[in-house]
Scaffold this motif. Sequence first.
Motif, PDB file in Angstrom:
ATOM      1  N   ARG A  62       0.837  -1.206   0.000  1.00  0.00           N
ATOM      2  CA  ARG A  62       0.000   0.000   0.000  1.00  0.00           C
ATOM      3  C   ARG A  62       0.872   1.256   0.000  1.00  0.00           C
ATOM      4  NH1 ARG A  62      -3.222  -1.616   3.535  1.00  0.00           N
ATOM      5  NH2 ARG A  62      -2.170  -0.799   5.367  1.00  0.00           N
ATOM      6  N   GLN A  63       1.975   1.197   0.719  1.00  0.00           N
ATOM      7  CA  GLN A  63       2.887   2.338   0.770  1.00  0.00           C
ATOM      8  C   GLN A  63       3.517   2.603  -0.594  1.00  0.00           C
ATOM      9  OE1 GLN A  63       5.862   1.981   3.835  1.00  0.00           O
ATOM     10  NE2 GLN A  63       6.819   3.953   3.345  1.00  0.00           N
ATOM     11  N   LEU A  64       3.857   1.540  -1.316  1.00  0.00           N
ATOM     12  CA  LEU A  64       4.423   1.680  -2.662  1.00  0.00           C
ATOM     13  C   LEU A  64       3.443   2.386  -3.593  1.00  0.00           C
ATOM     14  CD1 LEU A  64       6.225  -1.739  -3.283  1.00  0.00           C
ATOM     15  CD2 LEU A  64       7.258   0.515  -3.589  1.00  0.00           C
ATOM     16  N   VAL A  65       2.198   1.932  -3.584  1.00  0.00           N
ATOM     17  CA  VAL A  65       1.185   2.512  -4.465  1.00  0.00           C
ATOM     18  C   VAL A  65       0.907   3.966  -4.096  1.00  0.00           C
ATOM     19  CG1 VAL A  65      -1.241   2.413  -5.153  1.00  0.00           C
ATOM     20  CG2 VAL A  65       0.107   0.308  -5.044  1.00  0.00           C
ATOM     21  N   GLU A  66       0.757   4.253  -2.806  1.00  0.00           N
ATOM     22  CA  GLU A  66       0.484   5.620  -2.368  1.00  0.00           C
ATOM     23  C   GLU A  66       1.620   6.564  -2.751  1.00  0.00           C
ATOM     24  OE1 GLU A  66      -0.201   5.210   1.795  1.00  0.00           O
ATOM     25  OE2 GLU A  66      -2.263   4.477   1.564  1.00  0.00           O
ATOM     26  N   THR A  67       2.853   6.080  -2.640  1.00  0.00           N
ATOM     27  CA  THR A  67       4.007   6.904  -3.001  1.00  0.00           C
ATOM     28  C   THR A  67       4.047   7.161  -4.501  1.00  0.00           C
ATOM     29  OG1 THR A  67       5.235   5.921  -1.147  1.00  0.00           O
ATOM     30  CG2 THR A  67       6.511   7.149  -2.784  1.00  0.00           C
ATOM     31  N   LEU A  68       3.724   6.151  -5.288  1.00  0.00           N
ATOM     32  CA  LEU A  68       3.674   6.324  -6.739  1.00  0.00           C
ATOM     33  C   LEU A  68       2.633   7.363  -7.140  1.00  0.00           C
ATOM     34  CD1 LEU A  68       4.031   2.676  -8.113  1.00  0.00           C
ATOM     35  CD2 LEU A  68       5.334   4.653  -8.922  1.00  0.00           C
ATOM     36  N   LEU A  69       1.442   7.240  -6.582  1.00  0.00           N
ATOM     37  CA  LEU A  69       0.356   8.164  -6.935  1.00  0.00           C
ATOM     38  C   LEU A  69       0.650   9.588  -6.480  1.00  0.00           C
ATOM     39  CD1 LEU A  69      -2.715   5.913  -6.051  1.00  0.00           C
ATOM     40  CD2 LEU A  69      -1.953   6.574  -8.348  1.00  0.00           C
ATOM     41  N   GLN A  70       1.339   9.721  -5.366  1.00  0.00           N
ATOM     42  CA  GLN A  70       1.633  11.048  -4.836  1.00  0.00           C
ATOM     43  C   GLN A  70       2.789  11.718  -5.585  1.00  0.00           C
ATOM     44  OE1 GLN A  70       2.693  11.043  -0.702  1.00  0.00           O
ATOM     45  NE2 GLN A  70       3.008  13.250  -0.594  1.00  0.00           N
ATOM     46  N   LYS A  71       3.878  10.970  -5.791  1.00  0.00           N
ATOM     47  CA  LYS A  71       5.067  11.556  -6.401  1.00  0.00           C
ATOM     48  C   LYS A  71       5.023  11.588  -7.923  1.00  0.00           C
ATOM     49  CE  LYS A  71       8.579  10.872  -2.853  1.00  0.00           C
ATOM     50  NZ  LYS A  71       9.966  10.401  -2.590  1.00  0.00           N
ATOM     51  N   TYR A  72       4.338  10.618  -8.513  1.00  0.00           N
ATOM     52  CA  TYR A  72       4.327  10.515  -9.976  1.00  0.00           C
ATOM     53  C   TYR A  72       2.881  10.340 -10.470  1.00  0.00           C
ATOM     54  CZ  TYR A  72       9.167   9.520  -8.758  1.00  0.00           C
ATOM     55  OH  TYR A  72      10.434   9.588  -8.221  1.00  0.00           O
ATOM     56  N   PRO A  73       2.035  11.356 -10.294  1.00  0.00           N
ATOM     57  CA  PRO A  73       0.612  11.228 -10.619  1.00  0.00           C
ATOM     58  C   PRO A  73       0.322  11.042 -12.113  1.00  0.00           C
ATOM     59  CG  PRO A  73       1.170  13.509 -10.119  1.00  0.00           C
ATOM     60  CD  PRO A  73       2.368  12.696  -9.760  1.00  0.00           C
ATOM     61  N   ASN A  74       1.274  11.392 -12.972  1.00  0.00           N
ATOM     62  CA  ASN A  74       1.036  11.271 -14.413  1.00  0.00           C
ATOM     63  C   ASN A  74       1.494   9.934 -14.999  1.00  0.00           C
ATOM     64  OD1 ASN A  74      -0.088  13.844 -14.584  1.00  0.00           O
ATOM     65  ND2 ASN A  74       1.909  14.817 -14.924  1.00  0.00           N
ATOM     66  N   SER A  75       2.037   9.048 -14.165  1.00  0.00           N
ATOM     67  CA  SER A  75       2.489   7.753 -14.689  1.00  0.00           C
ATOM     68  C   SER A  75       1.304   6.813 -14.944  1.00  0.00           C
ATOM     69  CB  SER A  75       3.483   7.106 -13.721  1.00  0.00           C
ATOM     70  OG  SER A  75       4.694   7.823 -13.689  1.00  0.00           O
ATOM     71  N   ALA A  76       0.399   6.737 -13.994  1.00  0.00           N
ATOM     72  CA  ALA A  76      -0.779   5.868 -14.139  1.00  0.00           C
ATOM     73  C   ALA A  76      -1.901   6.350 -13.232  1.00  0.00           C
ATOM     74  CB  ALA A  76      -0.429   4.418 -13.819  1.00  0.00           C
ATOM     75  N   LYS A  77      -3.130   6.104 -13.657  1.00  0.00           N
ATOM     76  CA  LYS A  77      -4.289   6.493 -12.860  1.00  0.00           C
ATOM     77  C   LYS A  77      -4.459   5.598 -11.639  1.00  0.00           C
ATOM     78  CE  LYS A  77      -6.884   8.009 -16.953  1.00  0.00           C
ATOM     79  NZ  LYS A  77      -8.098   7.732 -17.788  1.00  0.00           N
ATOM     80  N   ASP A  78      -4.079   4.337 -11.781  1.00  0.00           N
ATOM     81  CA  ASP A  78      -4.272   3.387 -10.692  1.00  0.00           C
ATOM     82  C   ASP A  78      -3.263   2.253 -10.848  1.00  0.00           C
ATOM     83  OD1 ASP A  78      -5.272   2.243  -8.429  1.00  0.00           O
ATOM     84  OD2 ASP A  78      -7.254   1.795  -9.234  1.00  0.00           O
ATOM     85  N   TYR A  79      -3.106   1.472  -9.781  1.00  0.00           N
ATOM     86  CA  TYR A  79      -2.164   0.358  -9.783  1.00  0.00           C
ATOM     87  C   TYR A  79      -2.809  -0.871  -9.137  1.00  0.00           C
ATOM     88  CZ  TYR A  79       1.423   3.851 -10.775  1.00  0.00           C
ATOM     89  OH  TYR A  79       2.154   4.857 -11.357  1.00  0.00           O
TER      90      TYR A  79
END
Length: 389
Positions: free
Chosen positions: A138-155
Amino acid sequence: MAGKKKIKKTKKQKKIVDEYQLRRDLREYTKMTESADLAQETAVLPQDQAQYSEDIRIGGIEGGGTHSTLVIIDGKGTQLMEIKGPNTNHWAIGIDETVARLSAMIEKGKQALDIPESVPLDCVGLSLSGCEEETTNRQLVETLLQKYPNSAKDYMISSDTLGSLRTGLQSGGIVLIAGTGSNAMLLNSDGKIHGCGGWGHMIGDEGSAYWIAHRACKYVFDDIDGFAEAPEPISYVWPAMRSYFNVIDRNSILPYLYANFDKSIIAGFAKEIAIGCEKDDPLCLKIFEEAGRFLAKHVIALSKKAHNDLKLAHGGLKVICVGSVWKSWKFMKNGFVNEIRDRRVVDELSLLHLTTTSAFGACYLAAEKINYPFVKPYDSNIEIFFHYK
């Protein structure tokens, strides 16, 4: 007298259920219904396919301890591109570095497809080594969405074992990884997951390349000490150890095992043991036979928790085998088969290789996360290399 005869007759009528025979009978019944089910599924495919959108972009990353692979597909499940990337095991490099590498791979993939940097992929499946724990996932996904919001809408994040399994099997089965380390996982048709192994080199990894190398070193150290005689002469393994580690004695190997420990370097010595098998060295052959037995133990443990629909399927219980150790299957075969036969828990199974990257399994999981179904070519993603019955 009449009463005694009646009791005797009743005793004769009692039967002991032969579980193996019961499975064989049920398997024959299953074959009869499979054709009808397949015909029904095929009949509805064209209608379903009309709902697919080629504008959808779904990614999947297979992440390992040495390298990673990204695949991007469209709404029909067609592969658009594939790129390679570095190690993405967060236990080894940390969460911040892991998400940075994952995002960099996704952005590189988007560039290859001329997708604007501001346009995220619809969903990305992450099937990564070390992702067995819900909190860090969950921490990995939250960090991805927060730091790199334009990479993917969801994981959709999962372990590498689940990604491998979902690449080749739809309804469930077992995946057995024997690479640098070892791990096994069972997915039942109801979605329940059971694991065996995967505890790392300090307490597990049986049958892996690291375990094989460690086993060989242990035999040599104990034999020379006189502590325990190796089961076969060390005449090949000891010189091979000195050559591989570039040392002259056992003391010089200790830095590799402790101060400068690198699991992958130790595991690399397993290749020399495989070469020894090619040369018919008795100790090398013994070690790989032992590895086969330990890998079979993973299957036996999980088969006890497998539902009957998996055991009764055509070809028996399916086991997807992943990792470089399986390249030496011919040296492990006897140990594996003997363990399965001796334990009498599994009556039929098929060992399978993936014919493509398990990043596709990550794509499939991502598509399911956003409720976007498409026909998945499971049969073309696998091949059977051994069948036991």
